[in-house]
Design a protein around this motif. Structure first.
Motif, PDB file in Angstrom:
ATOM      1  N   UNK A 131       0.557  -1.290   0.267  1.00  0.00           N
ATOM      2  CA  UNK A 131      -0.065  -0.085   0.015  1.00  0.00           C
ATOM      3  C   UNK A 131       0.926   1.463  -0.685  1.00  0.00           C
ATOM      4  N   UNK A 132       0.278   2.557  -0.175  1.00  0.00           N
ATOM      5  CA  UNK A 132       0.765   3.154  -0.163  1.00  0.00           C
ATOM      6  C   UNK A 132      -0.127   4.080   0.390  1.00  0.00           C
ATOM      7  N   UNK A 133       1.100   5.870   0.734  1.00  0.00           N
ATOM      8  CA  UNK A 133      -0.064   7.374   1.234  1.00  0.00           C
ATOM      9  C   UNK A 133       0.910   7.960   0.801  1.00  0.00           C
ATOM     10  N   UNK A 134       1.141   9.491   0.940  1.00  0.00           N
ATOM     11  CA  UNK A 134       0.964  10.442   0.417  1.00  0.00           C
ATOM     12  C   UNK A 134       2.611  10.635   0.397  1.00  0.00           C
ATOM     13  N   UNK A 135       3.244   9.908   1.072  1.00  0.00           N
ATOM     14  CA  UNK A 135       4.997  10.488   0.350  1.00  0.00           C
ATOM     15  C   UNK A 135       5.259   9.058   1.525  1.00  0.00           C
ATOM     16  N   UNK A 136       4.784   8.087   2.116  1.00  0.00           N
ATOM     17  CA  UNK A 136       4.859   6.383   2.370  1.00  0.00           C
ATOM     18  C   UNK A 136       4.653   5.672   1.803  1.00  0.00           C
ATOM     19  N   UNK A 137       5.021   4.677   1.116  1.00  0.00           N
ATOM     20  CA  UNK A 137       4.979   3.493   0.747  1.00  0.00           C
ATOM     21  C   UNK A 137       5.044   2.095   1.930  1.00  0.00           C
ATOM     22  N   UNK A 138       4.672   0.852   1.443  1.00  0.00           N
ATOM     23  CA  UNK A 138       4.704  -0.114   2.178  1.00  0.00           C
ATOM     24  C   UNK A 138       5.010  -1.436   1.532  1.00  0.00           C
ATOM     25  N   UNK A 139       6.334  -2.188   2.255  1.00  0.00           N
ATOM     26  CA  UNK A 139       6.542  -3.346   0.425  1.00  0.00           C
ATOM     27  C   UNK A 139       6.468  -4.745   0.929  1.00  0.00           C
ATOM     28  N   UNK A 140       6.114  -5.012   1.393  1.00  0.00           N
ATOM     29  CA  UNK A 140       6.415  -6.908   2.380  1.00  0.00           C
ATOM     30  C   UNK A 140       7.159  -7.712   1.706  1.00  0.00           C
ATOM     31  N   UNK A 141       7.709  -8.478   2.851  1.00  0.00           N
ATOM     32  CA  UNK A 141       8.772  -9.318   1.944  1.00  0.00           C
ATOM     33  C   UNK A 141       8.211 -10.865   2.661  1.00  0.00           C
ATOM     34  N   UNK A 142       8.865 -11.721   2.196  1.00  0.00           N
ATOM     35  CA  UNK A 142       8.031 -12.606   2.456  1.00  0.00           C
ATOM     36  C   UNK A 142       9.880 -14.203   2.283  1.00  0.00           C
ATOM     37  N   UNK A 143      10.650 -14.595   3.613  1.00  0.00           N
ATOM     38  CA  UNK A 143      11.435 -15.618   3.656  1.00  0.00           C
ATOM     39  C   UNK A 143      10.730 -17.051   3.748  1.00  0.00           C
TER      40      UNK A 143
END
Length: 131
Positions: free
Chosen positions: A81-93
């Motif tokens: 997901x993303x906001x205005x100035x930030x965003x989230x990446x998911x990592x799975x190992x």
């Protein structure tokens, strides 16, 4: 877009408990994140040309199962997901048996490299979060 890299656990990544040191998982995720940016046609130079940097501001990581010397791990990265100035990446190992070893949500922020202040996510990055 989801990407993944594969690594083999090396002796220098093992701690006194005989498994991968917790800090190494963050490195694995960073390598996968860099691969994701490159495959999204957003290499470091592209951001620099826009006078934009990406800064990690929060990591929530779950350690699920130990990984040991010589194991082959797959580290996957995808946008959440993303906001205005930030965003989230998911990592799975995951390990070779498909078991989840660790997972994390990494929050990053885009900043103006001169002013060192947050700025809106550039359109080229924002597009990565569309359906």
């Amino acid at each position: 877009m989801e990407t993944s890299i594969q690594i083999e656990v090396r002796p220098t990544e093992i701690d006194v408990m005989g498994h991968v040191n917790n800090a190494k998982y963050l490195e694995y995720m960073e390598w996968s994140r860099e691969d994701w940016y490159n495959k999204a046609n957003l290499p470091f130079d592209t951001f620099t040309e826009m006078n934009i940097g990406t800064v990690t501001v929060h990591i929530a990581i779950n350690y699920r199962k130990e990984a040991r010397l010589g194991e082959k791990l797959t580290i996957s990265t995808k946008p959440l997901r993303k906001g205005r100035t930030s965003y989230v990446l998911e990592h799975v190992i995951t390990n070779e048996q498909g078991e989840r070893v660790a997972d994390a949500e990494v929050v990053s922020c885009t900043i103006d490299l001169t002013a060192r202040k947050s700025v809106p996510i550039p359109e080229t990055l924002a597009r990565q979060f569309e359906g």
